[in-house]
Design a protein around this motif. Structure first.
Motif, PDB file in Angstrom:
ATOM      1  N   PRO A   1       0.783  -1.242  -0.132  1.00 17.95           N
ATOM      2  CA  PRO A   1       0.041   0.001   0.057  1.00 17.95           C
ATOM      3  C   PRO A   1       0.815   1.251   0.017  1.00 17.95           C
ATOM      4  CG  PRO A   1      -0.967  -1.538   1.575  1.00 17.95           C
ATOM      5  CD  PRO A   1       0.494  -2.229   1.109  1.00 17.95           C
ATOM      6  N   GLU A   2       0.480   2.228  -0.723  1.00 21.17           N
ATOM      7  CA  GLU A   2       1.363   3.442  -1.097  1.00 21.17           C
ATOM      8  C   GLU A   2       2.513   3.326  -1.618  1.00 21.17           C
ATOM      9  OE1 GLU A   2      -0.590   6.191  -0.273  1.00 21.17           O
ATOM     10  OE2 GLU A   2      -2.046   4.884   0.886  1.00 21.17           O
ATOM     11  N   GLY A   3       2.691   2.012  -1.970  1.00 23.64           N
ATOM     12  CA  GLY A   3       4.068   1.729  -3.104  1.00 23.64           C
ATOM     13  C   GLY A   3       4.024   2.319  -4.315  1.00 23.64           C
ATOM     14  N   ILE A   4       5.121   2.486  -5.050  1.00 22.17           N
ATOM     15  CA  ILE A   4       5.254   3.129  -6.207  1.00 22.17           C
ATOM     16  C   ILE A   4       6.079   2.403  -7.321  1.00 22.17           C
ATOM     17  CG2 ILE A   4       6.220   4.890  -7.667  1.00 22.17           C
ATOM     18  CD1 ILE A   4       5.938   6.821  -5.136  1.00 22.17           C
ATOM     19  N   LEU A   5       5.466   2.001  -8.408  1.00 32.49           N
ATOM     20  CA  LEU A   5       6.159   1.063  -9.405  1.00 32.49           C
ATOM     21  C   LEU A   5       6.354   2.113 -10.290  1.00 32.49           C
ATOM     22  CD1 LEU A   5       6.460  -1.542 -11.249  1.00 32.49           C
ATOM     23  CD2 LEU A   5       4.199  -1.154 -12.005  1.00 32.49           C
TER      24      LEU A   5
ATOM     25  N   ALA B   1      -1.944   6.408 -12.048  1.00 31.50           N
ATOM     26  CA  ALA B   1      -0.806   6.792 -12.720  1.00 31.50           C
ATOM     27  C   ALA B   1      -0.213   8.521 -12.410  1.00 31.50           C
ATOM     28  CB  ALA B   1      -1.048   6.835 -14.144  1.00 31.50           C
ATOM     29  N   MET B   2       1.002   8.478 -12.085  1.00 33.16           N
ATOM     30  CA  MET B   2       1.385  10.003 -12.199  1.00 33.16           C
ATOM     31  C   MET B   2       1.716  10.401 -13.601  1.00 33.16           C
ATOM     32  SD  MET B   2       4.071   9.338  -9.145  1.00 33.16           S
ATOM     33  CE  MET B   2       3.598   8.133  -7.861  1.00 33.16           C
ATOM     34  N   ALA B   3       2.230  11.736 -13.785  1.00 29.53           N
ATOM     35  CA  ALA B   3       2.148  12.202 -15.078  1.00 29.53           C
ATOM     36  C   ALA B   3       3.734  11.388 -15.757  1.00 29.53           C
ATOM     37  CB  ALA B   3       2.381  13.619 -15.304  1.00 29.53           C
ATOM     38  N   ALA B   4       3.687  11.370 -16.823  1.00 32.55           N
ATOM     39  CA  ALA B   4       4.757  10.564 -17.451  1.00 32.55           C
ATOM     40  C   ALA B   4       5.893  11.703 -17.508  1.00 32.55           C
ATOM     41  CB  ALA B   4       4.656   9.843 -18.902  1.00 32.55           C
ATOM     42  N   ARG B   5       7.080  11.363 -17.443  1.00 32.23           N
ATOM     43  CA  ARG B   5       8.129  12.420 -17.453  1.00 32.23           C
ATOM     44  C   ARG B   5       9.153  11.702 -18.658  1.00 32.23           C
ATOM     45  NH1 ARG B   5       9.399  15.099 -12.534  1.00 32.23           N
ATOM     46  NH2 ARG B   5      11.104  16.188 -13.616  1.00 32.23           N
ATOM     47  N   GLN B   6       9.886  12.622 -19.365  1.00 33.71           N
ATOM     48  CA  GLN B   6      10.655  12.150 -20.436  1.00 33.71           C
ATOM     49  C   GLN B   6      12.140  12.010 -19.568  1.00 33.71           C
ATOM     50  OE1 GLN B   6       9.445  12.122 -23.426  1.00 33.71           O
ATOM     51  NE2 GLN B   6      11.369  11.286 -23.960  1.00 33.71           N
ATOM     52  N   ALA B   7      12.734  10.779 -19.931  1.00 33.42           N
ATOM     53  CA  ALA B   7      13.790  10.337 -19.220  1.00 33.42           C
ATOM     54  C   ALA B   7      14.851  10.021 -20.641  1.00 33.42           C
ATOM     55  CB  ALA B   7      13.721   9.186 -18.806  1.00 33.42           C
ATOM     56  N   GLY B   8      15.342  11.329 -21.212  1.00 39.74           N
ATOM     57  CA  GLY B   8      16.456  11.072 -22.036  1.00 39.74           C
ATOM     58  C   GLY B   8      15.726  11.209 -23.445  1.00 39.74           C
ATOM     59  N   GLU B   9      16.453  11.141 -24.523  1.00 39.93           N
ATOM     60  CA  GLU B   9      15.837  11.394 -26.116  1.00 39.93           C
ATOM     61  C   GLU B   9      15.021  10.338 -26.277  1.00 39.93           C
ATOM     62  OE1 GLU B   9      17.613  12.432 -30.531  1.00 39.93           O
ATOM     63  OE2 GLU B   9      19.019  12.044 -28.872  1.00 39.93           O
TER      64      GLU B   9
ATOM     65  N   TYR C   1      10.996   7.502 -21.633  1.00 39.65           N
ATOM     66  CA  TYR C   1      10.114   7.988 -20.638  1.00 39.65           C
ATOM     67  C   TYR C   1       9.965   7.393 -19.484  1.00 39.65           C
ATOM     68  CZ  TYR C   1       6.155   5.000 -21.975  1.00 39.65           C
ATOM     69  OH  TYR C   1       5.157   3.975 -22.284  1.00 39.65           O
ATOM     70  N   LEU C   2       9.645   7.992 -18.255  1.00 38.23           N
ATOM     71  CA  LEU C   2       9.538   7.309 -17.032  1.00 38.23           C
ATOM     72  C   LEU C   2       8.078   7.319 -16.634  1.00 38.23           C
ATOM     73  CD1 LEU C   2      10.509   6.145 -14.261  1.00 38.23           C
ATOM     74  CD2 LEU C   2      10.530   8.466 -13.554  1.00 38.23           C
ATOM     75  N   GLN C   3       7.244   6.131 -16.510  1.00 41.56           N
ATOM     76  CA  GLN C   3       6.021   6.264 -15.955  1.00 41.56           C
ATOM     77  C   GLN C   3       5.935   5.633 -14.741  1.00 41.56           C
ATOM     78  OE1 GLN C   3       2.621   7.384 -17.636  1.00 41.56           O
ATOM     79  NE2 GLN C   3       2.359   7.405 -15.583  1.00 41.56           N
ATOM     80  N   CYS C   4       5.386   6.357 -13.816  1.00 38.39           N
ATOM     81  CA  CYS C   4       5.098   5.940 -12.473  1.00 38.39           C
ATOM     82  C   CYS C   4       3.670   5.518 -11.997  1.00 38.39           C
ATOM     83  CB  CYS C   4       5.869   6.603 -11.390  1.00 38.39           C
ATOM     84  SG  CYS C   4       7.475   6.972 -11.534  1.00 38.39           S
ATOM     85  N   PHE C   5       3.485   4.592 -11.261  1.00 35.15           N
ATOM     86  CA  PHE C   5       2.193   4.284 -10.762  1.00 35.15           C
ATOM     87  C   PHE C   5       2.323   3.968  -9.078  1.00 35.15           C
ATOM     88  CE2 PHE C   5       2.650   2.562 -15.067  1.00 35.15           C
ATOM     89  CZ  PHE C   5       1.332   2.783 -15.768  1.00 35.15           C
ATOM     90  N   CYS C   6       0.965   4.438  -8.637  1.00 35.39           N
ATOM     91  CA  CYS C   6       0.948   4.265  -7.505  1.00 35.39           C
ATOM     92  C   CYS C   6      -0.045   3.286  -6.741  1.00 35.39           C
ATOM     93  CB  CYS C   6       0.568   5.820  -6.623  1.00 35.39           C
ATOM     94  SG  CYS C   6       0.725   5.905  -4.801  1.00 35.39           S
TER      95      CYS C   6
ATOM     96  N   VAL D   1      -3.033   9.737  -5.984  1.00 35.42           N
ATOM     97  CA  VAL D   1      -1.846   9.848  -6.796  1.00 35.42           C
ATOM     98  C   VAL D   1      -0.817  10.957  -6.142  1.00 35.42           C
ATOM     99  CG1 VAL D   1      -0.918   9.732  -9.041  1.00 35.42           C
ATOM    100  CG2 VAL D   1      -3.112   8.962  -8.335  1.00 35.42           C
ATOM    101  N   PRO D   2       0.286  10.545  -5.693  1.00 37.13           N
ATOM    102  CA  PRO D   2       1.444  11.708  -5.230  1.00 37.13           C
ATOM    103  C   PRO D   2       2.034  12.117  -6.437  1.00 37.13           C
ATOM    104  CG  PRO D   2       2.175   9.484  -4.666  1.00 37.13           C
ATOM    105  CD  PRO D   2       0.810   9.441  -5.194  1.00 37.13           C
TER     106      PRO D   2
END
Length: 86
Positions: A21-25, A58-66, A69-74, A80-81
């Motif tokens: 619970p409250e963990g992030i993937l 889901a949190m907002a996706a963030r670009q991770a280099g050219e 992308y990084l997608q996080c889930f809670c 959603v933090p």
């Protein structure tokens, strides 16, 4: 990684089982656009594809280099933090 439909069900089940619970993937995936390396564009997953796949808040996706992308889930039961720096 590329998963078959049956493997997708197993991955989703394991994520739900293991994520506390409250963990992030956090998942780093290749953008669904041409690049000089990596799998074919047709086998890459968009942030929307991942959201349908995991069915977690889901949190907002963030670009991770050219090319990535990084997608996080809670596992937060609807809360959603924000990612740091957003």
């Amino acid at each position: 990684h590329q998963f078959s439909p049956e493997q997708i069900k197993g991955v989703r089940k394991e994520v739900v089982r293991l994520l506390r619970p409250e963990g992030i993937l956090a998942i780093v995936e290749m953008d669904k656009k041409p690049s000089p390396f990596g799998p074919p564009v047709s086998s890459r997953l968009s942030p929307e594809d991942l959201k349908q796949f995991f069915r977690l808040p889901a949190m907002a996706a963030r670009q991770a280099g050219e090319y990535f992308y990084l997608q996080c889930f809670c596992n937060a039961g609807g809360s959603v933090p924000a990612l740091p720096g957003t």
